[in-house]
Design an enzyme around this catalytic site. Structure first.
Site, PDB file in Angstrom:
ATOM      1  N   ASN A   9       0.838  -1.197   0.000  1.00 23.74           N
ATOM      2  CA  ASN A   9       0.000   0.000   0.000  1.00 23.74           C
ATOM      3  C   ASN A   9       0.887   1.266   0.000  1.00 23.74           C
ATOM      4  OD1 ASN A   9      -1.546   2.187   0.839  1.00 23.74           O
ATOM      5  ND2 ASN A   9      -2.869   0.922   2.138  1.00 23.74           N
ATOM      6  N   ASP A  68      -0.154  -4.637  11.406  1.00 26.53           N
ATOM      7  CA  ASP A  68      -1.449  -5.276  11.218  1.00 26.53           C
ATOM      8  C   ASP A  68      -2.446  -4.543  12.097  1.00 26.53           C
ATOM      9  OD1 ASP A  68      -2.866  -7.437   9.837  1.00 26.53           O
ATOM     10  OD2 ASP A  68      -3.380  -8.053  11.863  1.00 26.53           O
ATOM     11  N   GLY A 165     -11.582   2.310   4.440  1.00 20.03           N
ATOM     12  CA  GLY A 165     -12.074   1.258   5.332  1.00 20.03           C
ATOM     13  C   GLY A 165     -13.306   1.702   6.112  1.00 20.03           C
ATOM     14  N   TYR A 166     -13.255   1.611   7.431  1.00 24.68           N
ATOM     15  CA  TYR A 166     -14.393   1.899   8.300  1.00 24.68           C
ATOM     16  C   TYR A 166     -14.447   3.364   8.750  1.00 24.68           C
ATOM     17  CZ  TYR A 166     -14.793  -3.213   8.762  1.00 24.68           C
ATOM     18  OH  TYR A 166     -14.938  -4.562   8.523  1.00 24.68           O
ATOM     19  N   ARG A 193      -2.338   3.503  13.861  1.00 22.56           N
ATOM     20  CA  ARG A 193      -1.129   3.203  13.066  1.00 22.56           C
ATOM     21  C   ARG A 193      -0.067   4.279  13.313  1.00 22.56           C
ATOM     22  NH1 ARG A 193      -3.334   1.045   9.244  1.00 22.56           N
ATOM     23  NH2 ARG A 193      -4.404   2.971   8.736  1.00 22.56           N
TER      24      ARG A 193
END
Ligand code: IMP
Length: 206
Positions: A9, A68, A165-166, A193
């Site tokens: 990414n 992760d 994402g969310y 992150r």
């Protein structure tokens, strides 16, 4: 110092390069010659970040790190957890993932309300949730972990379309807007992150 980041990414590589700053040359797994998908089969964020970093280290012998992340929702018993990306299917579709999350939470809230009406005790149904990141660094063959958490809650419906994402359903603690409304630049300053990578940067610079 050259560091391989076990990700495909480019957005994540940019964020890590910005956080680590001068003196660090971050390259992707592909740039280190690893073009296949890196396995990720653990039951915890730590197990997954370590699995990805070890995969790179075994193949290249280079200093490297992996991260992760996922979402833990209290009313879903900590789920979707390591299933966050593929909650609604292997295609990692963000719209379907968010729709499933809102549906499952509504179902649990309805169950809890029926139990209360029946006079049965049930844990207070909250919409509390958090994003969690584990970063695993392999430096000169030694393993180090760095964790980051962003506390918050899940909105009743999607709001805003920033981030990924969310983000449109996640409201960080102390805010009344979702990450989708607040935008990615702001989120990176408070994100799970960002916290994990800043802790890793401090260690590497110290
Ligand atoms: P990954 O381990 O960073 O790939 O994250 C796993 C999944 O968690 C992603 O596919 C997203 O669905 C979700 N996720 C991770 N970080 C965030 C975030 O900052 N905002 C929204 N969703 C996220």
């Amino acid at each position: 110092m050259k560091l391989v980041f076990a990700t495909a990414n480019p957005g994540k590589v940019r964020e890590a390069a910005e956080i680590l700053g001068k003196g660090f040359d971050i390259i992707t797994a592909a740039e280190a010659g690893i073009t296949e998908e890196i396995p990720e089969t653990g039951n915890t964020f730590r197990a997954n970040s370590l699995q990805k970093a070890e995969y790179i280290y075994k193949k290249t012998g280079l200093n490297c790190f992996a991260d992760d992340s996922g979402l833990e929702v209290d009313i879903l018993g900590g789920g979707p957890g390591v299933q966050t990306a593929r909650y609604s299917g292997e295609d990692h579709n963000a719209d379907r993932n968010m729709a499933k999350l809102l549906r499952e939470m509504a179902r649990r809230e309805a169950e809890a309300s029926i139990m209360r009406e029946m006079g049965l005790s049930t844990p207070h149904a909250t919409r509390k949730a958090r994003f969690r990141t584990s970063a695993a660094l392999i430096l000169n063959g030694e393993i180090h972990f760095f964790d980051g958490v962003m506390e918050g809650s899940i909105a009743r419906e999607r709001r805003g379309d920033g981030g990924f994402g969310y983000d449109p359903v996640f409201i960080p603690e102390g805010m009344d807007q979702t990450n989708g409304e607040l935008g990615e630049a702001f989120k990176n300053t408070i994100s799970h992150r960002g916290k994990a990578l800043r802790a890793m940067a401090e260690y590497l610079k110290g």
